[in-house]
Design an enzyme around this catalytic site. Structure first.
Site, PDB file in Angstrom:
ATOM      1  N   THR A   1       0.837  -1.205   0.000  1.00 19.01           N
ATOM      2  CA  THR A   1       0.000   0.000   0.000  1.00 19.01           C
ATOM      3  C   THR A   1       0.871   1.253   0.000  1.00 19.01           C
ATOM      4  O   THR A   1       0.683   2.153  -0.815  1.00 19.01           O
ATOM      5  CB  THR A   1      -0.955  -0.012   1.210  1.00 19.01           C
ATOM      6  OG1 THR A   1      -1.649  -1.259   1.200  1.00 19.01           O
ATOM      7  CG2 THR A   1      -1.951   1.121   1.131  1.00 19.01           C
TER       8      THR A   1
ATOM      9  N   LYS B   1       5.370   9.977  21.524  1.00 19.42           N
ATOM     10  CA  LYS B   1       5.448  10.876  22.690  1.00 19.42           C
ATOM     11  C   LYS B   1       4.067  11.241  23.200  1.00 19.42           C
ATOM     12  O   LYS B   1       3.936  12.057  24.106  1.00 19.42           O
ATOM     13  CB  LYS B   1       6.197  12.159  22.301  1.00 19.42           C
ATOM     14  CG  LYS B   1       7.592  11.941  21.756  1.00 19.42           C
ATOM     15  CD  LYS B   1       8.184  13.286  21.338  1.00 19.42           C
ATOM     16  CE  LYS B   1       9.511  13.113  20.623  1.00 19.42           C
ATOM     17  NZ  LYS B   1       9.950  14.354  19.984  1.00 19.42           N
TER      18      LYS B   1
HETATM   19  C1  NCD Z   1      -3.799  -5.985   3.960  1.00 18.29           C
HETATM   20  C2  NCD Z   1      -3.996  -4.999   5.090  1.00 18.29           C
HETATM   21  O1  NCD Z   1      -3.080  -4.278   5.459  1.00 18.29           O
HETATM   22  O2  NCD Z   1      -5.123  -4.962   5.575  1.00 18.29           O
HETATM   23  N1  NCD Z   1      -2.614  -5.777   3.247  1.00 18.29           N
HETATM   24  C3  NCD Z   1      -2.602  -4.924   2.191  1.00 18.29           C
HETATM   25  O3  NCD Z   1      -2.795  -3.730   2.335  1.00 18.29           O
HETATM   26  N2  NCD Z   1      -2.427  -5.449   0.965  1.00 18.29           N
HETATM   27  C4  NCD Z   1      -4.000  -7.393   4.333  1.00 18.29           C
HETATM   28  C5  NCD Z   1      -3.230  -7.976   5.483  1.00 18.29           C
HETATM   29  O4  NCD Z   1      -2.387  -7.332   6.082  1.00 18.29           O
HETATM   30  O5  NCD Z   1      -3.483  -9.138   5.767  1.00 18.29           O
END
Ligand code: NCD
Length: 306
Positions: free
Chosen positions: A58, A87
């Site tokens: 992401t 903090k």
């Molecule tokens: C997901 C999340 O962060 O919710 N990951 C992502 O953004 N592709 C899924 C996960 O962490 O399992």
């Protein structure tokens, strides 16, 4: 979508999604032909990414999307530890400070549900929710629905199996909401009783006339499916002292229950809930799905910033 906060999947309608998917396709084509052209799109703009939780796809796909469109990116990758949150600073104060640096959008991931909405409440700078606790992950559901649309050429009348940790994961929640923007989809929740989808999502689907069932049997769930969307056990979100065994692995045998036309998706990271032998199956689309994330996020940023 100009200058809108992106906080939850229910803020999108069918028309907006279809426009976003078409824009994603056109960006992808432009990128293939002459990616330098895109550098002019948002040359004078800046994106801040503020991540209080781990992320690979992401954060980096947002940064890549922004960079390919000429934006500069200012980033903290572990705000929980390295920002003033450590903090005791509130997210409201943090945002009021970041605003002073004149960003065009701020992408936030937070470990607590609702915290990104709190950030959005104190600023006009577009805030994008990159995942908040057990709440929502709206931009993931955009790339998920785009991936389904890309493969099936539509998003209506599909049998979509959602499996894995439906209780603590946020991606299946946001995806359920987006599937409700289209007609005639049937959702099959295929998991163990301890990880069943929460009632608020079931109510949301019922209110919108989306049919769903809880089908614990993998073979029955997979039979006739158009999409299987699998998720990892969210160990970091289990209440203290609670241990749940991961018992829902997709392997070659599980794949044999699926039609040839189906696709298998996963937001990633994958741990052990899909075996690596499945990766070579043409129906396994999770790596392409992750790749789509950058193009969808380019389209989203462009829609917000234009
Ligand atoms: C997901 C999340 O962060 O919710 N990951 C992502 O953004 N592709 C899924 C996960 O962490 O399992």
């Amino acid at each position: 979508m100009a200058r809108m906060h992106i906080l939850a999947a229910d803020q999108f309608d069918r028309g907006q999604l279809e426009d976003l998917f078409k824009l994603t396709d056109s960006i992808r084509t432009k990128f293939g032909k002459n990616k330098r052209e895109l550098l002019k799109w948002h040359r004078d703009k800046m994106l801040i990414t503020l991540f209080y939780e781990p992320s690979t796809r992401t954060r980096l796909s947002f940064a890549a999307a922004a960079t390919h469109m000429g934006m500069s990116v200012v980033s903290t990758e572990n705000a929980r530890e390295f920002s003033s949150a450590a903090k005791g600073e509130t997210i409201e104060d943090t945002i009021k400070v970041l605003e002073q640096y004149v960003p065009d959008a701020i992408v936030i991931r937070h470990h607590e549900t609702g915290e990104v909405a709190r950030a959005a409440a104190v600023t006009d700078v577009p805030i994008i929710n990159a995942g908040d606790g057990k709440g929502e992950h709206p931009t993931q559901s955009l790339l998920d629905t785009y991936t389904i649309w890309q493969h099936h050429k539509m998003l209506d009348g599909l049998r979509v199996v959602l499996g894995g940790d439906l209780l603590h994961g946020r991606t299946a929640r946001s995806l359920s909401k987006l599937l409700a923007c289209f007609d005639g989809n049937h959702i099959v929740f295929n998991t163990i009783p301890e990880l069943q989808m929460a009632d608020d999502i079931k109510e949301y689907l019922t209110e919108r006339g989306v049919t769903f069932e809880e089908q614990p049997d993998m073979k029955k769930a997979f039979t006739g499916a158009d999409v299987v969307y699998w998720t990892r056990l969210q160990k970091e979100r289990l209440p203290e002292g609670v241990h749940i065994e991961q018992t829902y692995t997709i392997d070659s045998k599980a794949m044999s229950y699926l039609p040839d036309s189906a696709i298998v998706m996963h937001p990633l990271p994958r741990v052990d809930e899909i075996t690596t032998e499945v990766d070579d199956d043409p129906r396994a689309r999770y790596f392409d799905q992750a790749g789509n994330g950058m193009y969808v996020r380019m389209a989203l940023l462009d829609s917000i910033l234009s």
